[in-house]
Design an enzyme around this catalytic site. Structure first.
Site, PDB file in Angstrom:
ATOM      1  N   GLY A 140      63.619  28.882  21.000  1.00  0.00           N
ATOM      2  CA  GLY A 140      63.893  27.585  20.394  1.00  0.00           C
ATOM      3  C   GLY A 140      65.335  27.127  20.468  1.00  0.00           C
ATOM      4  O   GLY A 140      65.751  26.287  19.678  1.00  0.00           O
ATOM      5  N   LYS A 141      66.079  27.633  21.427  1.00  0.00           N
ATOM      6  CA  LYS A 141      67.484  27.225  21.531  1.00  0.00           C
ATOM      7  C   LYS A 141      67.588  25.757  21.920  1.00  0.00           C
ATOM      8  O   LYS A 141      68.280  24.973  21.270  1.00  0.00           O
ATOM      9  CB  LYS A 141      68.210  28.092  22.566  1.00  0.00           C
ATOM     10  CG  LYS A 141      68.199  29.559  22.220  1.00  0.00           C
ATOM     11  CD  LYS A 141      68.938  30.372  23.237  1.00  0.00           C
ATOM     12  CE  LYS A 141      68.332  30.329  24.621  1.00  0.00           C
ATOM     13  NZ  LYS A 141      67.000  30.919  24.717  1.00  0.00           N
ATOM     14  N   SER A 170      72.464  52.649  27.255  1.00  0.00           N
ATOM     15  CA  SER A 170      71.852  52.928  25.964  1.00  0.00           C
ATOM     16  C   SER A 170      70.599  53.798  26.060  1.00  0.00           C
ATOM     17  O   SER A 170      69.987  54.126  25.060  1.00  0.00           O
ATOM     18  CB  SER A 170      71.533  51.628  25.227  1.00  0.00           C
ATOM     19  OG  SER A 170      70.501  50.957  25.880  1.00  0.00           O
ATOM     20  N   LYS A 177      65.520  45.258  19.931  1.00  0.00           N
ATOM     21  CA  LYS A 177      64.868  46.520  20.270  1.00  0.00           C
ATOM     22  C   LYS A 177      63.855  46.919  19.200  1.00  0.00           C
ATOM     23  O   LYS A 177      62.747  47.377  19.509  1.00  0.00           O
ATOM     24  CB  LYS A 177      65.928  47.616  20.415  1.00  0.00           C
ATOM     25  CG  LYS A 177      66.713  47.475  21.714  1.00  0.00           C
ATOM     26  CD  LYS A 177      67.818  48.485  21.807  1.00  0.00           C
ATOM     27  CE  LYS A 177      68.485  48.397  23.183  1.00  0.00           C
ATOM     28  NZ  LYS A 177      69.680  49.233  23.255  1.00  0.00           N
ATOM     29  N   GLY A 235      62.563  31.044  25.102  1.00  0.00           N
ATOM     30  CA  GLY A 235      61.472  30.593  24.252  1.00  0.00           C
ATOM     31  C   GLY A 235      61.659  30.814  22.768  1.00  0.00           C
ATOM     32  O   GLY A 235      60.713  30.733  22.002  1.00  0.00           O
ATOM     33  N   GLY A 239      70.162  33.809  23.006  1.00  0.00           N
ATOM     34  CA  GLY A 239      68.937  34.538  22.700  1.00  0.00           C
ATOM     35  C   GLY A 239      67.976  34.512  23.860  1.00  0.00           C
ATOM     36  O   GLY A 239      68.179  33.775  24.828  1.00  0.00           O
ATOM     37  N   PRO A 240      66.926  35.312  23.775  1.00  0.00           N
ATOM     38  CA  PRO A 240      65.945  35.383  24.865  1.00  0.00           C
ATOM     39  C   PRO A 240      65.200  34.055  25.044  1.00  0.00           C
ATOM     40  O   PRO A 240      65.294  33.185  24.189  1.00  0.00           O
ATOM     41  CB  PRO A 240      64.995  36.489  24.412  1.00  0.00           C
ATOM     42  CG  PRO A 240      65.272  36.719  22.979  1.00  0.00           C
ATOM     43  CD  PRO A 240      66.638  36.234  22.682  1.00  0.00           C
TER      44      PRO A 240
HETATM   45  N1  LIG Z   1      61.163  28.644  15.242  1.00  0.00           N
HETATM   46  C1  LIG Z   1      60.434  27.773  15.925  1.00  0.00           C
HETATM   47  N2  LIG Z   1      59.699  26.868  15.278  1.00  0.00           N
HETATM   48  C2  LIG Z   1      58.961  25.999  15.956  1.00  0.00           C
HETATM   49  N3  LIG Z   1      58.878  25.926  17.282  1.00  0.00           N
HETATM   50  C3  LIG Z   1      59.593  26.787  17.992  1.00  0.00           C
HETATM   51  C4  LIG Z   1      60.393  27.764  17.349  1.00  0.00           C
HETATM   52  N4  LIG Z   1      61.009  28.483  18.290  1.00  0.00           N
HETATM   53  C5  LIG Z   1      60.591  28.013  19.468  1.00  0.00           C
HETATM   54  N5  LIG Z   1      59.758  26.979  19.302  1.00  0.00           N
HETATM   55  C6  LIG Z   1      59.111  26.209  20.345  1.00  0.00           C
HETATM   56  O1  LIG Z   1      58.994  27.013  21.483  1.00  0.00           O
HETATM   57  C7  LIG Z   1      59.167  26.279  22.656  1.00  0.00           C
HETATM   58  C8  LIG Z   1      60.219  26.920  23.520  1.00  0.00           C
HETATM   59  O2  LIG Z   1      61.484  26.747  22.937  1.00  0.00           O
HETATM   60  P1  LIG Z   1      62.779  26.352  23.759  1.00  0.00           P
HETATM   61  O3  LIG Z   1      62.420  25.629  24.983  1.00  0.00           O
HETATM   62  O4  LIG Z   1      63.732  25.704  22.829  1.00  0.00           O
HETATM   63  O5  LIG Z   1      63.275  27.782  24.132  1.00  0.00           O
HETATM   64  P2  LIG Z   1      64.719  28.232  24.642  1.00  0.00           P
HETATM   65  O6  LIG Z   1      65.268  29.151  23.625  1.00  0.00           O
HETATM   66  O7  LIG Z   1      65.531  27.050  24.997  1.00  0.00           O
HETATM   67  O8  LIG Z   1      64.334  29.071  25.921  1.00  0.00           O
HETATM   68  P3  LIG Z   1      65.114  29.222  27.306  1.00  0.00           P
HETATM   69  O9  LIG Z   1      66.155  30.267  27.098  1.00  0.00           O
HETATM   70  O10 LIG Z   1      64.054  29.715  28.231  1.00  0.00           O
HETATM   71  O11 LIG Z   1      65.635  27.883  27.634  1.00  0.00           O
HETATM   72  C9  LIG Z   1      59.530  24.889  22.221  1.00  0.00           C
HETATM   73  O12 LIG Z   1      58.392  24.099  22.305  1.00  0.00           O
HETATM   74  C10 LIG Z   1      59.954  25.070  20.796  1.00  0.00           C
HETATM   75  O13 LIG Z   1      59.708  23.913  20.046  1.00  0.00           O
END
Ligand SMILES: Nc1ncnc2c1ncn2[C@@H]1O[C@H](COP(=O)(O)OP(=O)(O)OP(=O)(O)O)[C@@H](O)[C@H]1O
Ligand SMILES: [Mg+2]
Length: 802
Positions: free
Chosen positions: A362-363, A679, A722, A360, A357-358
């Site tokens: 939460g991965k 696309s 999208k 931020g 996923g993109p």
């Molecule tokens: N659904 C959610 N609930 C609570 N906090 C979230 C949620 N999604 C993201 N966050 C918070 O957003 C911040 C960024 O998330 P994270 O670092 O896990 O992103 P990522 O998907 O790993 O991004 P990247 O691809 O840039 O590594 C973290 O502090 C995370 O706790």
């Protein structure tokens, strides 16, 4: 005269351990009574005496048979009585004599002697022999340092061959018996010969002896040196030990203790045993020993059979996942399913989870949550930019400073064999000449192979089968072999409502903790959060939102301190005071319906986004010009769109000659973000037709869809992203390929509610929805037109009329 000499009767001095030769001057110590008596007798009468060697030197009172029968007649040069009763005499030998008769009385021994005539032959053989003897003697004297250089030079000066032979004979280190033989030899040639062989013998013996002595000496020196150095080293080590507790043997003991305490695999135990043996034989200060010690320490530092207790309470796991993340229901469900399966087996089973996923969304933090939910330790290893296989698998020990790879290094940190191991950004893995890291990863991630993971440094297999691997990626651009072993879970991005909830439940409390500020002191209204989302961030995830909240928190702390106020409440009205002017215009759609301006929907690594496409006609010859950093595929789709429009020009009310007078310029602004993919095909056709038919495009319509040259619309990827971006941009209507309708079920309801989603399967359907008015087809007589063209060519004056 001969008769006279023959009958000489002289006292005899029996000698032990020496043979006196003629012309030889030697000091003698005389102690035996009979001998002293003989000396006294000789001294009284100033007489000559006979030096006669004893066959056996141990006999004190020799009888006739104990003495040789040839001796040397000589005289006393000096006599000195010593206080202990013994006498020191200096005697000189004069001539060889044969004993005719021996008389032994109580007083002394006397002998009837006849001189022995030497057989002298002045032949060349003799002089050759003499020369040889001298040179051998020279060699001999060099090795035998008992002979001084004076003696050597005086020997060389002797002219009389016989005297020379006797002098040398007296000085060689040979037995009394041999010396006696030389004395008895009256034939000079034979005597010289015999001396020569004896010299040679002696010489070779001496040489061997010298060699042995040197060797022994060297050895002695070496052992002495080693002993000395070893002692010194011990002293130094002792000093060091006193200093920091580190030192040779203590070290080894410590390692041994650790080996006994560690549950090594059989292979590792054997290896460690061997290495330890090697280490013991090495000098503890050597570089090699350091290498071996490092190796042993590495092996002992990584976890062997040390597991963390795994929490198997699924309900609790679910709660933890919910606590940490808002929304993401499907993802969390899938994770719980996965954990349920793991609970049933001791080894980690099934495919590896891959969160795509993109940024931020939460991965990474989901990975952490999984660790918390299962009670495992957590390791995160970013694969971004890793190009070298050795980073994963380590360098062989032959390299200086080599180390295990990052997998093993990370395990050392967590100290347990069953952590959650998050391999972040697996799509950013590089490949180059240093080897393919994905091949090494394959071994790590494959449950069939990873119970015997081979790190180049460790050399022994290590069991990774207890480790729960989770991977993340921004795109599906993952090496196919790896993708094959993973189960992809997509996280598309959040809606505005979700973001508000995430901000309120998670990000805001976190920001308060980060800035050490309480809820009472700092609050933020819902519409302020919305403004934050709309005007200060434009993203699929919430990282930017988190950053802005943190920055607001900092500012609140500062303001409270400076203004001495109690609290700060941020609202949509005062947010500008803290964060400055709005960074983004919410809803990038155009305000008016414009000709040649189309809103496309794109899907990039950072999530979905809207794509403004502009087309204009410029004077030219029907070429297509593209700008805006477009990828190959997008350029091709523009060419295809242009061809499609040409082929159907008249049905859209476009007169074909326009293609000979105009170029079409297609521009996609925001050149910094690379754009690619097919696309945008439908959007491109719409833009071109709009500009050529001069019909405006509705500003609140966005579209996505690939198209064929015959005007069919093909499905696209990333639909959810999208649509999210369309909502973010204030779009009302979206045109999507009808084949994508299956995926609509995955799109959150509140998104679908906000959009009027139109499914189309042909370009014409799309045009009808997008353009403010349907283009009218025109009649076109191609032949008439061509004929007219010919006339114009023939009649140049007609140019002006055009
Ligand atoms: N659904 C959610 N609930 C609570 N906090 C979230 C949620 N999604 C993201 N966050 C918070 O957003 C911040 C960024 O998330 P994270 O670092 O896990 O992103 P990522 O998907 O790993 O991004 P990247 O691809 O840039 O590594 C973290 O502090 C995370 O706790
Ligand atoms: Mg991450």
């Amino acid at each position: 005269m001969l008769e006279e000499i023959k009958n000489v009767n002289v006292p005899v001095l029996p000698l032990r351990n020496i043979v006196v030769f003629p012309n030889m001057v030697v000091p003698l110590f005389v102690g035996r009574e009979k001998s002293i008596n003989a000396l006294e007798k000789v001294m009284d009468k100033d007489q000559e005496l006979l030096f006669l060697a004893q066959k056996n030197s141990e006999i004190d009172d020799p009888v006739i048979n104990d003495l040789y029968s040839v001796g040397t007649k000589g005289k006393i040069l000096q006599l000195l009585k010593l206080p202990d009763g013994t006498v020191k005499v200096l005697v000189e030998g004069i001539q060889r004599c044969k004993v005719e008769d021996l008389t032994i009385t109580e007083n002394f021994i006397s002998a009837q002697i006849t001189p022995l005539e030497e057989k002298l032959s002045k032949s060349k053989t003799i002089s050759a022999l003499v020369r040889l003897t001298i040179s051998k003697y020279e060699d001999y004297s060099k090795i035998n340092n008992k002979i001084s250089s004076d003696v050597l030079s005086s020997v060389k000066d002797i002219e009389d061959e016989s005297k020379l032979a006797d002098t040398i004979a007296s000085q060689i280190n040979i037995s009394i018996k041999e010396k006696q033989e030389l004395l008895e030899e009256v034939n000079l040639e034979k005597r010289l010969n015999s001396i020569l062989t004896k010299l040679e013998n002696e010489l070779s013996v001496l040489q061997v002896e010298k060699k042995i002595r040197r060797r022994v000496k060297n050895q002695m020196e070496k052992t002495q040196k080693e002993y000395y150095l070893n002692e010194q080293m011990k002293a130094i080590q002792k000093e060091l030990e006193d200093g920091d507790g580190e030192g040779g043997s203590g070290d080894i003991q410590e390692i041994e203790e650790r080996i006994n305490k560690t549950k090594l695999s059989k292979e590792a135990a054997e290896k460690v045993d061997n290495e330890l043996k090697k280490l013991k034989q090495m000098s503890s200060m050597s570089a090699e020993a350091t290498v071996v010690r490092n190796y042993l320490e590495w092996i002992l530092d990584i976890p062997w059979g040390k597991k963390k207790r795994i929490k198997k309470d699924l309900k609790r796991s679910q709660e933890i996942l919910d606590e940490d993340h808002y929304g993401l229901e499907k993802v969390k469900d899938r994770i719980t399913e996965y954990l349920a399966v793991q609970n049933r087996s001791s080894k980690v089973k099934g495919p590896i989870l891959c969160l795509v996923g993109p940024p931020g969304v939460g991965k990474t933090s989901l990975g952490k949550s999984i660790a918390r939910a299962t009670g495992r330790e957590f390791i995160r290893m970013s694969l971004g930019g890793i190009r070298d296989e050795a980073e994963i698998r380590g360098h062989r020990r032959t390299y200086i400073g080599s180390m295990p790879g990052r997998i093993v290094q990370s395990l050392k940190k967590v100290k347990t064999t069953n952590p959650v191991f998050l391999l972040d950004e697996i799509d950013k893995l590089g490949t180059d000449f240093r080897g393919d890291p994905s091949a090494a990863l394959l071994e790590v991630l494959d449950p069939e192979q990873n119970n015997a993971f081979n790190d180049h440094y460790l050399e022994v297999d290590y069991d990774l089968s207890q480790v729960m691997f989770v991977t993340t990626a921004n795109t599906m651009n993952i090496p196919p072999a790896l993708a094959d072993r993973m189960e992809v879970i997509r996280i598309a991005g959040y809606t505005e409502e979700e973001k508000i909830e995430i901000a309120k439940r998670h990000l805001l409390p976190k920001a308060r903790i980060n800035n050490a500020i309480t809820e009472k002191e700092w609050s933020i209204s819902d519409d302020a959060i919305q403004s934050l989302i709309r005007n200060y961030t434009r993203e699929a995830g919430v990282r930017g939102l988190e950053r802005e909240l943190n920055s607001l928190g900092r500012k609140a702390v500062k303001e409270i301190a400076i203004k001495q106020s109690d609290s700060l409440n941020v609202t949509s009205d005062n947010i500008v005071d803290y964060l400055g002017i709005k960074k983004f215009r919410y809803g990038k759609k155009e305000n008016d319906d414009l000709i040649g301006v189309v809103t496309g929907l794109a899907w990039t690594e950072v999530g979905g986004d809207i794509l403004n496409i502009e087309a204009v006609l410029v004077p030219g010859k029907g070429k297509i010009i593209t700008t805006g950093k477009l990828g190959e595929v997008m350029k091709e789709s523009i060419d295809a769109a242009s061809s499609f429009v040409r082929s159907r020009a008249i049905s859209y009310g476009i007169e074909p000659p326009v293609f000979q007078r105009k170029d079409i310029h297609v521009h996609v602004p925001e050149g910094a973000t690379p754009k690619d993919g097919p696309s945008a095909g439908v959007a491109m056709v719409t833009a071109i037709i709009s500009v050529m038919a001069e019909i405006p495009v509705k500003n609140d319509v966005a579209m996505t869809g690939e198209m064929t040259l015959r005007g069919r619309v093909l499905p696209i990827g990333g639909l959810k992203e999208k649509l999210l971006s369309a909502v973010r941009s204030g779009i009302k209507t979206v045109i999507i390929p009808s084949e994508n309708d299956r995926e609509l079920s995955e799109v959150p309801k509140n998104i679908k509610d906000k959009l009027d989603i139109k499914l189309v399967s042909t370009i014409d359907e799309a045009l009808e929805l997008a353009l403010t008015k349907k283009p009218d087809a025109i009649e076109w007589d191609e032949k008439a037109w061509l004929a007219e063209q010919k006339n114009i060519k023939n009649d140049p004056s007609s140019f002006t009329s055009h």
